[in-house]
Design a protein around this motif. Structure first.
Motif, short mmCIF file in Angstrom:
data_model
loop_
_atom_site.label_atom_id
_atom_site.label_comp_id
_atom_site.label_asym_id
_atom_site.label_seq_id
_atom_site.Cartn_x
_atom_site.Cartn_y
_atom_site.Cartn_z
N ARG A 186 -23.55 29.67 0.59
CA ARG A 186 -24.27 28.56 1.23
C ARG A 186 -23.81 27.23 0.65
NH1 ARG A 186 -30.42 30.03 0.86
NH2 ARG A 186 -30.69 28.26 2.26
N ASP A 187 -23.64 27.17 -0.67
CA ASP A 187 -23.17 25.94 -1.31
C ASP A 187 -21.73 25.61 -0.91
OD1 ASP A 187 -25.62 25.68 -2.58
OD2 ASP A 187 -24.89 26.35 -4.55
N ASP B 244 -20.65 22.23 1.04
CA ASP B 244 -19.63 21.35 0.46
C ASP B 244 -18.49 21.13 1.46
OD1 ASP B 244 -18.42 19.91 -1.82
OD2 ASP B 244 -16.96 21.55 -1.75
N ASN C 292 -26.37 32.13 -2.58
CA ASN C 292 -26.33 30.70 -2.90
C ASN C 292 -24.91 30.18 -2.99
OD1 ASN C 292 -29.08 30.32 -2.88
ND2 ASN C 292 -29.31 30.73 -5.08
N GLN C 293 -23.98 30.97 -3.52
CA GLN C 293 -22.60 30.51 -3.64
C GLN C 293 -21.97 30.25 -2.27
OE1 GLN C 293 -21.32 33.82 -6.09
NE2 GLN C 293 -20.88 32.43 -7.81
N ASP D 107 -29.84 28.36 6.96
CA ASP D 107 -29.66 26.91 6.82
C ASP D 107 -29.63 26.20 8.16
OD1 ASP D 107 -29.60 27.08 4.05
OD2 ASP D 107 -27.43 27.23 3.95
#
Length: 128
Positions: A112-113, A117, A109-110, A24
């Motif tokens: 990274r999210d 956030d 994904n968890q 990211d």
């Protein structure tokens, strides 16, 4: 992107999370336990956007690290990780200091999210 201090005593998890967040565009500084992270945090005078730390580690655990970081660098956003329910309960008393606790195991994904956030919440808190 963000400067993140990533602390976990498990090489495999630290490497997995580091690679995920570098995808990211984040700049990651890895630390292998709380004492190592605190040394890096102080050495950089708190110049990180996010402290992402495991709770259960030798030497200095993530909660002691989070308390020291919040005391010395109150503008820093803190996100904890744990695979232990009792450690998650210990962190529940830190709601004023930490953004959230991510439960292990987590997917690419968890994490990274959760980081996205936390960084958004930190930016909003600083601009308020």
């Amino acid at each position: 992107m963000a400067r993140i201090l990533l602390t976990d005593d498990e090489d495999a998890i630290r490497g997995f999370v580091q690679r995920a967040l570098e995808m990211d565009g984040h700049q990651i500084t890895p630390a292998f336990d709380g004492a190592d992270a605190l040394e890096k945090l102080n050495g950089e005078n708190g110049a990180f956007d996010l402290l992402l730390t495991d709770i259960r580690m030798p030497m200095m655990d993530g909660i002691a690290l989070a308390l020291a970081a919040a005391r010395d660098f109150p503008a820093m956003t803190i996100l904890l990780m744990t695979g232990y329910a009792d450690q998650r309960e210990r962190a529940s008393g830190l709601d004023a200091l930490i953004h959230d606790v991510v439960t292990k195991p987590f997917s690419l994904n968890q994490i990274r999210d959760a980081v996205a956030d936390a960084l958004t919440a930190g930016e909003q808190r600083l601009s308020a």
